[in-house]
Scaffold this active site. Structure first.
Site, PDB file in Angstrom:
ATOM      1  N   TRP A  22     -23.071  25.664  22.191  1.00 47.35           N
ATOM      2  CA  TRP A  22     -22.868  26.289  23.436  1.00 47.35           C
ATOM      3  C   TRP A  22     -21.865  25.285  24.009  1.00 47.35           C
ATOM      4  O   TRP A  22     -21.954  23.970  23.970  1.00 47.35           O
ATOM      5  CB  TRP A  22     -24.068  26.264  24.350  1.00 47.35           C
ATOM      6  CG  TRP A  22     -25.052  27.231  24.082  1.00 47.35           C
ATOM      7  CD1 TRP A  22     -26.641  26.691  23.791  1.00 47.35           C
ATOM      8  CD2 TRP A  22     -25.425  28.515  24.078  1.00 47.35           C
ATOM      9  NE1 TRP A  22     -27.536  27.417  23.548  1.00 47.35           N
ATOM     10  CE2 TRP A  22     -26.692  28.801  23.592  1.00 47.35           C
ATOM     11  CE3 TRP A  22     -24.555  29.540  23.624  1.00 47.35           C
ATOM     12  CZ2 TRP A  22     -27.312  30.056  23.351  1.00 47.35           C
ATOM     13  CZ3 TRP A  22     -25.034  30.937  23.568  1.00 47.35           C
ATOM     14  CH2 TRP A  22     -26.364  31.099  23.345  1.00 47.35           C
ATOM     15  N   HIS A  51     -25.009  24.705  27.849  1.00 44.15           N
ATOM     16  CA  HIS A  51     -25.996  23.662  27.991  1.00 44.15           C
ATOM     17  C   HIS A  51     -26.429  23.234  29.400  1.00 44.15           C
ATOM     18  O   HIS A  51     -27.607  22.941  29.746  1.00 44.15           O
ATOM     19  CB  HIS A  51     -25.540  22.372  27.418  1.00 44.15           C
ATOM     20  CG  HIS A  51     -25.552  22.325  25.933  1.00 44.15           C
ATOM     21  ND1 HIS A  51     -26.729  22.312  25.080  1.00 44.15           N
ATOM     22  CD2 HIS A  51     -24.703  22.793  25.048  1.00 44.15           C
ATOM     23  CE1 HIS A  51     -26.268  22.361  23.893  1.00 44.15           C
ATOM     24  NE2 HIS A  51     -25.204  22.530  23.885  1.00 44.15           N
ATOM     25  N   ASP A  95     -22.979  16.185  22.656  1.00 41.32           N
ATOM     26  CA  ASP A  95     -21.576  16.990  22.122  1.00 41.32           C
ATOM     27  C   ASP A  95     -20.503  16.041  22.056  1.00 41.32           C
ATOM     28  O   ASP A  95     -19.588  15.893  21.248  1.00 41.32           O
ATOM     29  CB  ASP A  95     -21.446  18.095  22.594  1.00 41.32           C
ATOM     30  CG  ASP A  95     -22.333  19.292  21.869  1.00 41.32           C
ATOM     31  OD1 ASP A  95     -22.343  19.069  20.706  1.00 41.32           O
ATOM     32  OD2 ASP A  95     -22.399  20.340  22.608  1.00 41.32           O
ATOM     33  N   ARG A 125     -21.662  12.706  19.389  1.00 41.85           N
ATOM     34  CA  ARG A 125     -21.717  13.048  17.846  1.00 41.85           C
ATOM     35  C   ARG A 125     -20.089  12.610  17.294  1.00 41.85           C
ATOM     36  O   ARG A 125     -20.110  12.578  16.029  1.00 41.85           O
ATOM     37  CB  ARG A 125     -22.004  14.532  17.595  1.00 41.85           C
ATOM     38  CG  ARG A 125     -21.033  15.529  17.989  1.00 41.85           C
ATOM     39  CD  ARG A 125     -21.535  16.909  18.092  1.00 41.85           C
ATOM     40  NE  ARG A 125     -21.430  17.313  16.843  1.00 41.85           N
ATOM     41  CZ  ARG A 125     -21.586  18.748  16.142  1.00 41.85           C
ATOM     42  NH1 ARG A 125     -22.226  19.696  16.992  1.00 41.85           N
ATOM     43  NH2 ARG A 125     -21.635  18.943  15.016  1.00 41.85           N
ATOM     44  N   HIS A 161     -27.473  18.857  15.315  1.00 37.14           N
ATOM     45  CA  HIS A 161     -26.965  19.957  16.258  1.00 37.14           C
ATOM     46  C   HIS A 161     -27.468  21.511  15.758  1.00 37.14           C
ATOM     47  O   HIS A 161     -27.223  22.538  16.619  1.00 37.14           O
ATOM     48  CB  HIS A 161     -25.786  19.991  16.824  1.00 37.14           C
ATOM     49  CG  HIS A 161     -25.521  18.737  17.766  1.00 37.14           C
ATOM     50  ND1 HIS A 161     -25.215  18.566  19.106  1.00 37.14           N
ATOM     51  CD2 HIS A 161     -25.428  17.321  17.198  1.00 37.14           C
ATOM     52  CE1 HIS A 161     -24.989  17.399  19.396  1.00 37.14           C
ATOM     53  NE2 HIS A 161     -24.987  16.777  18.386  1.00 37.14           N
ATOM     54  N   HIS A 167     -30.517  18.441  25.424  1.00 38.21           N
ATOM     55  CA  HIS A 167     -29.239  18.933  24.719  1.00 38.21           C
ATOM     56  C   HIS A 167     -29.775  20.128  23.460  1.00 38.21           C
ATOM     57  O   HIS A 167     -29.211  21.290  23.422  1.00 38.21           O
ATOM     58  CB  HIS A 167     -28.321  17.995  23.982  1.00 38.21           C
ATOM     59  CG  HIS A 167     -26.947  18.719  23.311  1.00 38.21           C
ATOM     60  ND1 HIS A 167     -25.975  19.143  24.268  1.00 38.21           N
ATOM     61  CD2 HIS A 167     -26.994  18.991  22.191  1.00 38.21           C
ATOM     62  CE1 HIS A 167     -25.215  19.749  23.221  1.00 38.21           C
ATOM     63  NE2 HIS A 167     -25.677  19.400  22.167  1.00 38.21           N
ATOM     64  N   ASP A 226     -29.062  24.120  22.190  1.00 39.25           N
ATOM     65  CA  ASP A 226     -28.524  24.205  20.744  1.00 39.25           C
ATOM     66  C   ASP A 226     -29.423  25.165  20.007  1.00 39.25           C
ATOM     67  O   ASP A 226     -28.538  26.040  19.312  1.00 39.25           O
ATOM     68  CB  ASP A 226     -28.149  22.987  19.963  1.00 39.25           C
ATOM     69  CG  ASP A 226     -26.935  22.335  20.377  1.00 39.25           C
ATOM     70  OD1 ASP A 226     -26.021  22.830  20.811  1.00 39.25           O
ATOM     71  OD2 ASP A 226     -26.764  21.218  19.677  1.00 39.25           O
ATOM     72  N   HIS A 284     -26.194  28.309  15.595  1.00 41.57           N
ATOM     73  CA  HIS A 284     -26.698  27.030  15.290  1.00 41.57           C
ATOM     74  C   HIS A 284     -27.985  27.219  14.263  1.00 41.57           C
ATOM     75  O   HIS A 284     -28.257  25.960  13.818  1.00 41.57           O
ATOM     76  CB  HIS A 284     -27.168  26.226  16.459  1.00 41.57           C
ATOM     77  CG  HIS A 284     -25.927  25.493  16.918  1.00 41.57           C
ATOM     78  ND1 HIS A 284     -25.568  24.229  16.920  1.00 41.57           N
ATOM     79  CD2 HIS A 284     -24.625  26.068  17.428  1.00 41.57           C
ATOM     80  CE1 HIS A 284     -24.436  23.798  17.321  1.00 41.57           C
ATOM     81  NE2 HIS A 284     -23.728  25.148  17.610  1.00 41.57           N
ATOM     82  N   HIS A 300     -18.263  31.429  15.871  1.00 40.65           N
ATOM     83  CA  HIS A 300     -18.988  30.364  16.280  1.00 40.65           C
ATOM     84  C   HIS A 300     -18.390  29.739  17.810  1.00 40.65           C
ATOM     85  O   HIS A 300     -19.225  29.803  18.623  1.00 40.65           O
ATOM     86  CB  HIS A 300     -19.053  29.043  15.460  1.00 40.65           C
ATOM     87  CG  HIS A 300     -20.106  28.057  15.962  1.00 40.65           C
ATOM     88  ND1 HIS A 300     -21.229  28.071  15.142  1.00 40.65           N
ATOM     89  CD2 HIS A 300     -20.254  27.394  16.979  1.00 40.65           C
ATOM     90  CE1 HIS A 300     -22.277  27.129  15.834  1.00 40.65           C
ATOM     91  NE2 HIS A 300     -21.286  26.600  16.934  1.00 40.65           N
ATOM     92  N   ASP A 322     -20.323  30.234  21.394  1.00 39.01           N
ATOM     93  CA  ASP A 322     -20.637  28.903  22.153  1.00 39.01           C
ATOM     94  C   ASP A 322     -20.041  28.956  23.735  1.00 39.01           C
ATOM     95  O   ASP A 322     -20.518  28.769  24.451  1.00 39.01           O
ATOM     96  CB  ASP A 322     -19.719  27.854  21.637  1.00 39.01           C
ATOM     97  CG  ASP A 322     -20.503  27.033  20.361  1.00 39.01           C
ATOM     98  OD1 ASP A 322     -21.677  27.315  20.272  1.00 39.01           O
ATOM     99  OD2 ASP A 322     -19.715  26.330  19.568  1.00 39.01           O
TER     100      ASP A 322
HETATM  101 ZN   LIG Z   1     -24.756  20.239  20.310  1.00 41.00          ZN
END
Ligand SMILES: [Zn+2]
Ligand SMILES: *[C@@H]1O[C@H](CO)[C@@H](O)[C@H](O)[C@H]1NC(C)=O
Length: 292
Positions: free
Chosen positions: A22, A27, A66, A69, A81, A137, A141, A147, A170, A174
């Site tokens: 997302w 989120h 996010d 990572r 995720h 988070h 996800d 996801h 995707h 998101d």
């Molecule tokens: Zn994520």
């Protein structure tokens, strides 16, 4: 204006390796829904841990994972995720933990891991803060159907268009579809969207469903945490067959998804954000109850 801003964000996102889950706004909406339903002691606990007594204490950190990572310190968290369900949409959907959660980890095991760390209260404050941000988070996800899907790297490799712009399936899930509902990508868009969803939970379309969303929710053991998170992933993955890829890859590939496709997807996105926000609230309550 909101549209222009979201295009700018989208192209920035497209330049990053891999998927963002997302967008931040999704989120944040999950976090705002959760803030409305947590108990007073949960709010106090997480406001103290996150060192933020504002009403935005969950939303402000909801997208942090996010960015982490993509740092060298946080690179190992990239597989946390998502879970790569190796099913066969649209003919059959399903998540199998042994088959789909690799040695490097997945969103189901990550939720379990960071929940256990929080309950244990043995990690440093810095690591407890990280664990809290991860749980906040990943509860988001796991609700994004792509996801919980391996096909074409969760739709990242399915080229589509949105409002005439090249993107991928995707990214559409998101950001484009969530922003088509909330009207923008800002924190305030997330907040007003969450307020609409809270109304639906309290007295609207979701009123009769909300208790079912959290039935069986338990943090009492690692096995129960995993079972709860796997249930959420399975729930989310089912929408890959029913909605995301209902007509197969060929029905979306190279198509512009800003019209009818988005109209059909919006109720699922609303539901998934509301559901995961409500679940996150009960999950955080259960964590705090397990500590005390
Ligand atoms: Zn994520
Ligand atoms: C659990 O989280 C810690 C802290 O980030 C990490 O070092 C560890 O690899 C994680 N374990 C699993 C199984 O994901």
């Amino acid at each position: 204006m909101a549209r222009i801003a979201s295009f700018a964000l989208l192209s920035a996102a497209a330049a990053l390796p891999g998927a963002l889950a997302w967008g931040a706004m999704g989120h944040e909406a999950v976090a705002y829904v959760a803030s409305n339903y947590v108990s007073a002691s949960t709010r106090t606990f997480f406001q103290a841990l996150l060192d933020d007594t504002s009403a935005d204490y969950l939303a402000s950190v909801a997208a942090w994972a996010d960015s982490y990572r993509y740092t060298s310190a946080g690179k190992f968290t990239a597989p946390f995720h998502y879970i790569d369900a190796n099913d066969n949409p649209p003919a059959s959907c399903g998540v199998d933990l042994d088959r789909d959660c690799g040695a490097e980890g997945c969103v189901v095991r990550a939720l379990q891991n960071y929940t256990t760390i929080l309950i244990g209260q043995k990690a440093s404050t810095a690591n407890l803060q990280i664990a809290a941000k991860m749980v906040i988070h990943f509860a988001g996800d796991i609700g994004q159907p792509l996801h919980c899907e391996a096909l074409e790297i969760g739709g990242n490799d399915i080229d589509v268009q949105y409002d005439g712009e090249d993107t991928n399936l995707h990214a559409v899930w998101d950001s484009n579809i969530p922003e088509s509902i909330s009207g923008g990508s800002s924190l305030s868009s997330a907040k007003s969207w969450a307020q609409e969803l809270i109304k639906e939970i309290d007295s609207g379309a979701y009123k009769s469903q909300a208790s079912k969303w959290v039935s069986g929710l338990s943090v009492a053991s690692a096995a129960k945490q995993t079972a709860t998170a796997l249930g959420w992933a399975t729930d989310s993955n089912a929408y890959v067959c029913s909605t995301v890829l209902a007509g197969g890859v060929s029905a979306v590939e190279k198509q512009d998804l800003s019209g009818k496709y988005t109209t059909a997807a919006q109720p699922v996105v609303d539901l998934q954000i509301a559901k995961q926000g409500y679940r996150l609230a009960k999950w955080l309550d259960a964590i705090v109850a397990a500590i005390q």
